[in-house]
Enzyme design. Structure first.
Site, PDB file in Angstrom:
ATOM      1  N   ILE A 153       0.839  -1.206   0.000  1.00  0.00           N
ATOM      2  CA  ILE A 153       0.000   0.000   0.000  1.00  0.00           C
ATOM      3  C   ILE A 153       0.867   1.246   0.000  1.00  0.00           C
ATOM      4  CG2 ILE A 153      -1.699   1.309   1.317  1.00  0.00           C
ATOM      5  CD1 ILE A 153      -2.802  -1.412   2.294  1.00  0.00           C
ATOM      6  N   ASP A 172      11.633   2.518   5.608  1.00  0.00           N
ATOM      7  CA  ASP A 172      11.195   1.121   5.657  1.00  0.00           C
ATOM      8  C   ASP A 172      12.444   0.260   5.792  1.00  0.00           C
ATOM      9  OD1 ASP A 172      10.371  -1.526   5.098  1.00  0.00           O
ATOM     10  OD2 ASP A 172       8.679  -0.796   3.898  1.00  0.00           O
ATOM     11  N   CYS A 231      -3.919   5.862   7.835  1.00  0.00           N
ATOM     12  CA  CYS A 231      -4.965   4.965   7.306  1.00  0.00           C
ATOM     13  C   CYS A 231      -4.510   3.513   7.412  1.00  0.00           C
ATOM     14  CB  CYS A 231      -5.276   5.306   5.857  1.00  0.00           C
ATOM     15  SG  CYS A 231      -6.003   6.940   5.620  1.00  0.00           S
ATOM     16  N   ASP A 257      -8.089   7.484   9.754  1.00  0.00           N
ATOM     17  CA  ASP A 257      -9.138   6.524   9.403  1.00  0.00           C
ATOM     18  C   ASP A 257      -9.202   5.384  10.411  1.00  0.00           C
ATOM     19  OD1 ASP A 257     -11.155   5.444   7.613  1.00  0.00           O
ATOM     20  OD2 ASP A 257      -9.668   3.942   7.019  1.00  0.00           O
ATOM     21  N   GLU A 262     -11.544   0.809  18.586  1.00  0.00           N
ATOM     22  CA  GLU A 262     -12.623   0.850  17.604  1.00  0.00           C
ATOM     23  C   GLU A 262     -13.732  -0.119  17.997  1.00  0.00           C
ATOM     24  OE1 GLU A 262     -11.106   0.160  13.682  1.00  0.00           O
ATOM     25  OE2 GLU A 262      -9.840   1.948  13.670  1.00  0.00           O
ATOM     26  N   HIS A 280     -12.806   3.994   9.677  1.00  0.00           N
ATOM     27  CA  HIS A 280     -12.110   2.840   9.116  1.00  0.00           C
ATOM     28  C   HIS A 280     -12.677   2.486   7.735  1.00  0.00           C
ATOM     29  CE1 HIS A 280      -9.431  -0.684  10.562  1.00  0.00           C
ATOM     30  NE2 HIS A 280      -9.369  -0.579   9.249  1.00  0.00           N
ATOM     31  N   GLY A 282     -10.855   2.676   4.859  1.00  0.00           N
ATOM     32  CA  GLY A 282      -9.768   2.445   3.911  1.00  0.00           C
ATOM     33  C   GLY A 282     -10.093   1.447   2.818  1.00  0.00           C
TER      34      GLY A 282
END
Length: 530
Positions: A153, A172, A231, A257, A262, A280, A282
């Site tokens: 992503i 990363d 997100c 998001d 949750e 949420h 996404g």
């Protein structure tokens, strides 16, 4: 016929895929919300297809006596107890590619929304106000975007951001310099990213290393006026610390998001100016929902019918094509492990697996799992390729692998050796052109033995009469021999015999052979042969 339960809402097309493949499917989209009822019925099913509403807890898994695979239509598997599933030998798979574009697009949309204060401006205009001067935004063009996590992503976000003429820097640990150059991004360390980025977007999983990675200390390193987008997963950002930074003006805006708790009915970020929040969403597009549903149905069907393992989180993946080519080798690895496991009575300290020739370039992780599962079936009949590595680790068994170019008469072979406090024991095998596995060496003695469901293994001093003794004893007791293989290390040295027989050998026949005094070992063997 395999039977699958769908306990969450999934598209009708996904249900039809199961049916078209000949799999019985029970579609109960609201069952996942009732954990007690789910625990009551789960034992009937081979597969469980879910989204996020079903919580597959340790209690559910304990009741899932026949379950072989759990398929999550989506990326996140926080609602599945993966350790409990692994120990019980249940494969857990997700669909990491079905909603990549959708989630990446949502991150880009959130970045636009917070840059131009679109939600607030929309609410103000709907309220009949015309506050044009109040909502002063910033352009994305020319700004520096810091991407934390440049995987599937995150990589799409990088590509879209470059199309917007943003300068993209990425952190990363698994991003190589060559890949970064190909992506057109600058690979940086996290501290450097925090200091330089105008916008920061997160695209990493929630792990012990990533939870809370954006805390008060990290925010303090960021440039004044930064905007933060999340997100990915809730809990990556310390929401209270971010709320303080928004109030102080150090952070100019945020778009979230996902949240640490949750459903999020309250949160430190709620009702702050220039904070965009969505529930949420996404992966919430028609295309993504359809894609992940179809993907999970195909993956589960492929596994239940053909043994193909795709996008598994607790087992080596094995594509449908690999399964066709490797199937006989996977069977062979399991048979080799089973042979040694049935002969080894003392605790195993280490397992060494050698791959030679053509097999050395195959999916060794899958072959390892099959061999280890074969070894451990003697003490735990329910073990399989998924649970075996976990059980071996719990027992402190060290597993090592060696692969080498072709070194003998066969195009390829596998040799399995186990080490105990008392001895080392090894066996090797290959797959012939007919696709059937064969044992080719035991204890360093060369043989050529077909593998059957019921076999007899004997060791003895190399003396005349052994063949006649075995043949006569089997014949007198009505045991039919399908295949008879002999081998020895030297003339008059140690000899072995491996008999493939039609049925399990009665205990009294084994005692008769023992009592002759001619054999050092007389061991019946059983193999799971289709």
């Amino acid at each position: 016929m395999p039977k699958v339960l769908i306990s969450d809402k999934l598209s009708d097309a996904a249900v039809q895929i199961f049916r078209d493949r000949g799999i019985e499917v029970d579609f109960q989209p609201d069952l996942g919300k009732d954990k007690d009822k789910l625990a009551e019925v789960i034992g009937q099913y081979d597969g469980l297809a879910i989204r996020s509403a079903t919580k597959v807890t340790e209690k559910i898994i304990a009741a899932a006596d026949n379950l072989r695979v759990i398929g999550r239509a989506g990326i996140g598997t926080d609602n599945i107890d993966k350790e409990a599933a692994s120990k019980k030998g249940i494969i857990v798979m997700n669909t990491p590619f079905g909603n990549m574009i959708t989630t990446a697009e949502h991150a880009i949309a959130m970045m636009f929304a917070v840059a131009r204060q679109i939600p607030e401006a929309s609410a103000s205009t709907h309220a009949g106000k015309w506050e044009k001067s109040k909502f002063m935004g910033v352009e994305l063009t020319g700004k520096t975007l810091g991407v934390i996590g440049a995987g599937n992503i995150g990589g799409i976000v990088c590509d879209r951001a470059r199309g917007l003429k943003m300068k993209v820097i990425a952190y990363d640990p698994f991003l190589g310099a060559e890949k970064a150059e190909k992506m057109g991004v600058e690979k940086v360390e996290l501290d450097d990213l925090l200091k330089r980025a105008d916008f920061i977007t997160l695209h990493v999983p929630a792990t012990d290393q990533t939870r809370g990675m954006i805390d008060a200390e990290a925010i303090a390193k960021m440039k004044k006026g930064v905007r933060i987008i999340n997100c990915a997963r809730g809990g990556l950002v310390d929401e209270a610390a971010l709320a303080d930074a928004l109030k102080s003006g150090h952070v100019a805006g945020a778009a979230f998001d996902v949240f640490s708790v949750e459903p999020a009915t309250e949160n430190p970020l709620f009702n702050l100016p220039n904070v965009v929040c969505t529930p949420h969403l996404g992966a919430a597009t028609t295309e993504a929902q359809e894609n992940v549903a179809l993907q999970v149905a195909e993956q589960m069907s492929n596994y239940l019918l053909d043994g193909a393992v795709e996008n598994a989180l607790n087992s080596p993946s094995l594509s449908a094509e690999e399964a066709k080519v490797m199937g006989p080798w996977v069977d062979l690895a399991g048979h080799l492990g089973s042979f040694i496991g049935q002969l080894t009575d003392e605790p195993i300290k280490a397992i060494n697996i050698l791959y030679d020739g053509v097999v050395a370039s195959m999916n060794l992780e899958a072959l390892n799992c099959s061999a280890v599962a074969g070894i451990m079936k003697r003490v735990n009949p329910d073990v399989n390729m998924v649970s075996a590595p976990f059980i071996a680790k719990e027992k402190g068994i060290k597993i090592s692998t060696t692969n080498q170019d072709k070194s003998g008469a066969f195009d390829g072979y596998i040799k399995v050796t186990v080490v105990t406090d008392k001895r080392e024991r090894s066996i090797a095998g290959t797959v012939f052109s007919d696709g059937k596995p064969r044992f080719i060496q035991i204890k360093g003695i060369n043989i050529d033995a077909e593998i059957g469901a019921h076999m007899l293994y004997t060791t003895n001093e190399d003396v005349p009469g052994i063949i006649g003794l075995l043949g006569n004893t089997m014949g007198k007791n009505g045991v039919n021999i399908a295949n008879f293989t002999l081998g020895r290390n030297t003339v008059g040295g140690e000899a072995i015999a491996l008999l493939y027989v039609d049925d399990a050998i009665p205990e009294d026949v084994l005692k008769t052979l023992h009592n002759t005094g001619m054999f050092r070992q007389v061991r019946p063997l059983a193999f799971d042969v289709a």
